[in-house]
Design a protein around this motif. Structure first.
Motif, mmCIF file in Angstrom:
data_model
loop_
_atom_site.group_PDB
_atom_site.id
_atom_site.type_symbol
_atom_site.label_atom_id
_atom_site.label_comp_id
_atom_site.label_asym_id
_atom_site.label_seq_id
_atom_site.Cartn_x
_atom_site.Cartn_y
_atom_site.Cartn_z
ATOM 1 N N VAL A 1 0.855 -1.180 0.000
ATOM 2 C CA VAL A 1 0.000 0.000 0.000
ATOM 3 C C VAL A 1 0.892 1.231 0.000
ATOM 4 C CG1 VAL A 1 -0.205 0.021 2.537
ATOM 5 C CG2 VAL A 1 -1.957 1.136 1.165
ATOM 6 N N GLY A 2 0.430 2.287 -0.587
ATOM 7 C CA GLY A 2 1.159 3.556 -0.590
ATOM 8 C C GLY A 2 0.470 4.531 -1.535
ATOM 9 N N VAL A 3 0.378 5.775 -1.123
ATOM 10 C CA VAL A 3 -0.237 6.815 -1.966
ATOM 11 C C VAL A 3 0.799 7.921 -2.159
ATOM 12 C CG1 VAL A 3 -2.113 8.505 -2.131
ATOM 13 C CG2 VAL A 3 -2.546 6.265 -1.107
ATOM 14 N N ALA A 4 1.070 8.263 -3.413
ATOM 15 C CA ALA A 4 2.085 9.281 -3.696
ATOM 16 C C ALA A 4 1.725 10.588 -2.989
ATOM 17 C CB ALA A 4 2.189 9.514 -5.199
ATOM 18 N N GLU A 5 2.741 11.245 -2.446
ATOM 19 C CA GLU A 5 2.491 12.499 -1.715
ATOM 20 C C GLU A 5 1.979 13.589 -2.643
ATOM 21 O OE1 GLU A 5 6.142 13.305 0.252
ATOM 22 O OE2 GLU A 5 5.437 12.375 2.113
ATOM 23 N N ARG A 6 2.399 13.522 -3.900
ATOM 24 C CA ARG A 6 1.912 14.487 -4.892
ATOM 25 C C ARG A 6 1.556 13.739 -6.161
ATOM 26 N NH1 ARG A 6 6.456 17.346 -6.499
ATOM 27 N NH2 ARG A 6 7.777 16.113 -5.141
ATOM 28 N N TYR A 7 0.540 14.188 -6.858
ATOM 29 C CA TYR A 7 0.193 13.585 -8.143
ATOM 30 C C TYR A 7 0.682 14.467 -9.294
ATOM 31 C CZ TYR A 7 -3.150 10.016 -6.461
ATOM 32 O OH TYR A 7 -3.751 8.922 -5.885
ATOM 33 N N ARG A 8 1.059 15.728 -8.949
ATOM 34 C CA ARG A 8 1.482 16.642 -9.997
ATOM 35 C C ARG A 8 2.866 17.166 -9.681
ATOM 36 N NH1 ARG A 8 -1.119 22.364 -12.364
ATOM 37 N NH2 ARG A 8 0.408 22.420 -14.066
ATOM 38 N N HIS A 9 3.716 17.186 -10.693
ATOM 39 C CA HIS A 9 5.014 17.849 -10.560
ATOM 40 C C HIS A 9 5.139 18.697 -11.826
ATOM 41 C CE1 HIS A 9 9.319 18.141 -9.389
ATOM 42 N NE2 HIS A 9 9.452 18.331 -10.687
ATOM 43 N N ARG B 1 4.580 19.813 -15.101
ATOM 44 C CA ARG B 1 3.860 19.301 -16.267
ATOM 45 C C ARG B 1 3.783 17.768 -16.279
ATOM 46 N NH1 ARG B 1 3.229 22.652 -20.849
ATOM 47 N NH2 ARG B 1 3.409 24.823 -20.234
ATOM 48 N N ILE B 2 4.110 17.171 -15.170
ATOM 49 C CA ILE B 2 4.089 15.703 -15.080
ATOM 50 C C ILE B 2 3.001 15.271 -14.098
ATOM 51 C CG2 ILE B 2 5.464 13.660 -14.488
ATOM 52 C CD1 ILE B 2 7.948 15.304 -15.194
ATOM 53 N N PHE B 3 2.225 14.276 -14.498
ATOM 54 C CA PHE B 3 1.108 13.799 -13.664
ATOM 55 C C PHE B 3 1.232 12.297 -13.460
ATOM 56 C CE2 PHE B 3 -0.123 17.636 -15.716
ATOM 57 C CZ PHE B 3 -0.792 18.343 -14.721
ATOM 58 N N LEU B 4 1.088 11.861 -12.207
ATOM 59 C CA LEU B 4 1.087 10.426 -11.907
ATOM 60 C C LEU B 4 -0.350 9.907 -12.002
ATOM 61 C CD1 LEU B 4 3.267 10.295 -8.632
ATOM 62 C CD2 LEU B 4 4.045 10.411 -11.014
ATOM 63 N N ALA B 5 -0.494 8.719 -12.573
ATOM 64 C CA ALA B 5 -1.836 8.118 -12.652
ATOM 65 C C ALA B 5 -1.730 6.610 -12.470
ATOM 66 C CB ALA B 5 -2.479 8.436 -14.001
ATOM 67 N N GLY B 6 -2.756 6.010 -11.882
ATOM 68 C CA GLY B 6 -2.782 4.555 -11.708
ATOM 69 C C GLY B 6 -1.827 4.121 -10.611
ATOM 70 N N ASP B 7 -1.216 2.942 -10.804
ATOM 71 C CA ASP B 7 -0.363 2.380 -9.747
ATOM 72 C C ASP B 7 0.839 3.261 -9.442
ATOM 73 O OD1 ASP B 7 -2.059 0.240 -9.640
ATOM 74 O OD2 ASP B 7 -0.497 -1.287 -9.809
ATOM 75 N N SER B 8 1.239 4.107 -10.332
ATOM 76 C CA SER B 8 2.368 4.996 -9.993
ATOM 77 C C SER B 8 1.924 5.996 -8.924
ATOM 78 C CB SER B 8 2.919 5.708 -11.229
ATOM 79 O OG SER B 8 2.133 6.804 -11.577
ATOM 80 N N ALA B 9 0.626 6.265 -8.856
ATOM 81 C CA ALA B 9 0.101 7.219 -7.877
ATOM 82 C C ALA B 9 -0.366 6.528 -6.593
ATOM 83 C CB ALA B 9 -1.057 8.007 -8.491
ATOM 84 N N HIS B 10 -0.896 5.317 -6.720
ATOM 85 C CA HIS B 10 -1.438 4.636 -5.524
ATOM 86 C C HIS B 10 -1.443 3.132 -5.752
ATOM 87 C CE1 HIS B 10 -4.903 4.197 -8.147
ATOM 88 N NE2 HIS B 10 -4.908 5.494 -8.316
ATOM 89 N N LEU C 1 -6.824 24.432 -13.460
ATOM 90 C CA LEU C 1 -7.689 23.253 -13.594
ATOM 91 C C LEU C 1 -6.878 21.978 -13.357
ATOM 92 C CD1 LEU C 1 -10.451 22.030 -14.322
ATOM 93 C CD2 LEU C 1 -9.708 21.991 -16.714
ATOM 94 N N LEU C 2 -5.611 21.998 -13.775
ATOM 95 C CA LEU C 2 -4.790 20.793 -13.635
ATOM 96 C C LEU C 2 -4.484 20.485 -12.169
ATOM 97 C CD1 LEU C 2 -2.420 21.320 -16.682
ATOM 98 C CD2 LEU C 2 -4.417 19.819 -16.525
ATOM 99 N N ASP C 3 -4.511 21.513 -11.321
ATOM 100 C CA ASP C 3 -4.299 21.261 -9.882
ATOM 101 C C ASP C 3 -5.456 20.469 -9.277
ATOM 102 O OD1 ASP C 3 -1.866 22.539 -9.701
ATOM 103 O OD2 ASP C 3 -2.782 24.501 -9.314
ATOM 104 N N THR C 4 -6.628 20.591 -9.880
ATOM 105 C CA THR C 4 -7.785 19.899 -9.292
ATOM 106 C C THR C 4 -7.654 18.388 -9.448
ATOM 107 O OG1 THR C 4 -9.151 19.969 -11.294
ATOM 108 C CG2 THR C 4 -9.307 21.864 -9.792
ATOM 109 N N TYR C 5 -6.808 17.950 -10.386
ATOM 110 C CA TYR C 5 -6.623 16.497 -10.550
ATOM 111 C C TYR C 5 -6.116 15.892 -9.239
ATOM 112 C CZ TYR C 5 -4.285 12.148 -11.824
ATOM 113 O OH TYR C 5 -3.850 10.846 -11.852
ATOM 114 N N GLU C 6 -5.045 16.473 -8.708
ATOM 115 C CA GLU C 6 -4.499 15.941 -7.446
ATOM 116 C C GLU C 6 -5.499 16.131 -6.303
ATOM 117 O OE1 GLU C 6 -0.398 16.823 -6.316
ATOM 118 O OE2 GLU C 6 -1.168 17.474 -4.378
ATOM 119 N N ALA C 7 -6.095 17.320 -6.254
ATOM 120 C CA ALA C 7 -7.021 17.594 -5.142
ATOM 121 C C ALA C 7 -8.153 16.566 -5.141
ATOM 122 C CB ALA C 7 -7.575 19.004 -5.277
#
Ligand SMILES: Cc1cc2nc3c(=O)[nH]c(=O)nc-3n(C[C@H](O)[C@H](O)[C@H](O)COP(=O)(O)OP(=O)(O)OC[C@H]3O[C@@H](n4cnc5c(N)ncnc54)[C@H](O)[C@@H]3O)c2cc1C
Length: 494
Positions: free
Chosen positions: A281-289, A291-300, A336-342
C-alpha cells in the motif's frame, strides 16, 4: 525535435485508457511501453460499474463485456486443501452485476490482457500512437514542457521528444515517481507474490467454477484463478525476495507447486510463465510535478480486495484527460490541472486504509468490515466536499458529485459525457443559453426522463466531461450565469 502534446509512459490499462480518452478529445499523444506487447498475466479482472459506465461512453463496453463471457458462470470464493478435494465456500454468490437504478454500467469480469487490446484498437482508431518495446530512458522538465529520450529496445535507436505534458502511468515501481523524489505516504509491503501461468486440464476437478480458490496444504499455499482460455490457469504463491527471485521458480518447481495445489501427482502441466508482484500500500504524496502527472499504480497501490486498483487508475485517467485536453485546447487555465491531485489523491488516501482492512480480514478468514456500502464507495465519491463519500446515493444533483443516473431511452445519461461539457435542462431557454457560450456546451432537454425531477430538480445542471456535476441552477435561464459557471469549472477568468 519531435513534438507531441502528451507523452504517456506505460501501456498498462491506465496508460492505454489515457491515450483513448485524450484521442477522443482531439489531443494526440504518444504512448511508450518497455514490454513488447500485452502480457500473458491476467492480473486485473473485476471491472466495476463506474469503469464500465465510462467504457460505455467511449463505445468499448460491448467489446469488454464480450471479453468477459468466459467468466460469466464464475461466482464466489472457495477455500480447500487441494482443488481435487472438498471445498468450503467463503462466499458463494456475488452481488447482482447490474444496478439499473444507479448506473447503466454493468460489472464485468474481463482479464486485463483481453481488455488492453480493446483499448489499443479504440485509441489507435482515434489517432493515438503506441510504441511497445520502447522505453523512456531519461527526461527533463521545465516550465515549458518535458524533454524525453526514448529507446527502441530492439534496435537500440534513441529519439528525443518534446511534450507539453507527461502522464506517468508507469506502474507501482514508477521510475518517473522515483526520479522526481515523490515519496508515498502509508507505504508498507504485505506480501511478495509470484504468479505462475500454466496449462492443464482441470475440468475433472471442477463441479463448479469459483472466481478464486484459496488452497492451503504443505506443498502449496496460495490462490488459483481461471483465465479466458479454459486450459490456461494462474496460480499465485508468496515468496521471500530476500532469498529468492523469479529465476528460482524453475519449470520443475512450478510443476510441483501446481500438482500440489490440485492434489494430483501425475497431472500433465505445461508452465507458460512466471511473474512477481508486490502486495502493498502507498499513496504518492503528490500527483502533480509541474507538467508531469502520476496516474494509476504509480500514484497509488493497495491490495486486491475490492478490485479497486486498475478501476481507480482508469478513473484517474478519465479525470485527468479532459482537463489536459481543455488546457491544451486553450479553453482552461492551468489551475484546472491542480484539481486532478485535489480530487483524485484525496480519494486514494481515503480508500487505501479501507482496502487494507478488507484484505487483512479476507486473509485471516475474519468477516470483512462493513464500513461502507460498496455502491457508495464506487458511485458516491465526492470532489471538493467536506467528506470524500456521500452518505447516500439518492440525493439530487449537486456540484462535486457524480451526475445522478437517468435512463434516456436505452442510453444511460453518462453515455453523453465524453468530450465536452453537457447542460442537462428542462427548457428551450437554457438550450439557447448553452448555444452562445465561448466553449462548446452540448445541451439536452432531459426533463422527459423518468426520475428527472427527483434527481435533477428544476432548471439546469452543468456536467463536466467526466460526468461530475460542475454547477446547478434553478434560476431563470441565463447565458451569463452559465458563462460564469463555466469559467469557474475551467479555472479561467470570468
Ligand atoms: C494478481 C492481481 C490481481 C488484480 N486484480 C485486480 C482487479 O480485479 N481489479 C482491479 O481494478 N485491479 C486489480 N489489480 C490491480 C491492477 O492490476 C493494477 O492496479 C493495474 O494493472 C495498474 O495499471 P497501471 O496501468 O497503472 O500499471 P501497470 O499495469 O503496471 O503498467 C505500467 C507499465 O509501465 C511500463 N513502464 C514502466 N516504466 C517504463 C519506462 N521507463 N518506459 C516504458 N515503459 C515503462 C511497464 O512496462 C508497464 O507495462 C490486480 C493486481 C494483481 C497483481
Amino acid at each position: 525535435m519531435n513534438r507531441i502534446p502528451v507523452l504517456i509512459v506505460g501501456g498498462g490499462l491506465v496508460g492505454l485508457a489515457s491515450s483513448l480518452f485524450l484521442a477522443r478529445q482531439g489531443v494526440p499523444s504518444l504512448l511508450v511501453d518497455r514490454h513488447p506487447g500485452v502480457s500473458i498475466h491476467g492480473r486485473a479482472r473485476g471491472i466495476n460499474h463506474r469503469t464500465m459506465e465510462i467504457y460505455r461512453a467511449y463505445g468499448i463496453a460491448d467489446a469488454v463485456e464480450a471479453a468477459g463471457k468466459p467468466f460469466d458462470a464464475e461466482a464466489g470464493v472457495a477455500r480447500c486443501h487441494t482443488l481435487a478435494g472438498e471445498w468450503e465456500w467463503i462466499f458463494d454468490a456475488d452481488e447482482p452485476r447490474a444496478w439499473p437504478d444507479l448506473t447503466a454500467g454493468v460489472f464485468c469480469m474481463a482479464d486485463q490482457n483481453s481488455v488492453e487490446p480493446i483499448l489499443i484498437e479504440a485509441a489507435r482508431s482515434s489517432s493515438a500512437t503506441h510504441r511497445f518495446n520502447t522505453e523512456l530512458v531519461s527526461f527533463d522538465a521545465d516550465t515549458d514542457g518535458v524533454t524525453a529520450v526514448i529507446e527502441d529496445r530492439a534496435s537500440g535507436e534513441r529519439e528525443v521528444w518534446q511534450a507539453d505534458y507527461l502522464v506517468a502511468a508507469d506502474g507501482n515501481r514508477s521510475p518517473i515517481r522515483q526520479r522526481l523524489g515523490i515519496a508515498r505516504t502509508g507505504e508498507a509491503t504485505f506480501m511478495n507474490s509470484m504468479n505462475i501461468v500454466f496449462r492443464a486440464d482441470l475440468s475433472a476437478f471442477l463441479p463448479r467454477r469459483a472466481l478464486f480458490w484459496m488452497i492451503f496444504n504443505p506443498g502449496f499455499a496460495g490462490g488459483l484463478v481461471s483465465t479466458a482460455d479454459p486450459r490456461r490457469w494462474q496460480a499465485t504463491v508468496s515468496y521471500d525476495p530476500a532469498v529468492e527471485s523469479e529465476k528460482d521458480f524453475t519449470v520443475e518447481r512450478c510443476v510441483q507447486l501446481v500438482r500440489a495445489a490440485v492434489g494430483r501427482e501425475d497431472l500433465a502441466v505445461e508452465i507458460e510463465g512466471v511473474a512477481s508482484w508486490q502486495q502493498g500500500v502507498g499513496v504518492a504524496e503528490r500527483y502533480r510535478h509541474g507538467r508531469i502527472f502520476l496516474a494509476g499504480d504509480s500514484a497509488h497501490v493497495w491490495p486486491p480486495a475490492g478490485a479497486l486498483g486498475a478501476n481507480t487508475g482508469v478513473q484517474d485517467a478519465h479525470n485527468l484527460a479532459w482537463k489536459l485536453a481543455a488546457v491544451i485546447r486553450g479553453r482552461a487555465g492551468d489551475g484546472l490541472l491542480d484539481t486532478y491531485e485535489a480530487e483524485r489523491r484525496t480519494l486514494a488516501a481515503a480508500l487505501a486504509p479501507m482496502i487494507v482492512r478488507h484484505q487483512q480480514a479476507r486473509m485471516s478468514g475474519a468477516p470483512e468490515p462493513e464500513e461502507m456500502d460498496g455502491k457508495v464507495q464506487l458511485l458516491g465519491q465526492l470532489y471538493g466536499a467536506d467528506t470524500v463519500f456521500a452518505d447516500r446515493l439518492d440525493l439530487p444533483a449537486r456540484a462535486g458529485a457524480r451526475a445522478p443516473h437517468l435512463w434516456l431511452d436505452a442510453a444511460g445519461v453518462h453515455d453523453l459525457f465524453v468530450d465536452e461539457f453537457v447542460l442537462l435542462c428542462d427548457s428551450a431557454e437554457w438550450v439557447d443559453a448553452a448555444a452562445v457560450q465561448s466553449v462548446p456546451v452540448r445541451a439536452y432537454r432531459a426533463d422527459h426522463a423518468d426520475g428527472w425531477a427527483a434527481r435533477y430538480g428544476h432548471g439546469a445542471v452543468l456536467v463536466r466531461p467526466d460526468g461530475y456535476v460542475a454547477w446547478r441552477s434553478s434560476a431563470p435561464a441565463s447565458a451569463t450565469l452559465l458563462a460564469q459557471a463555466l469559467s469557474r469549472a475551467l479555472a479561467t477568468p470570468a
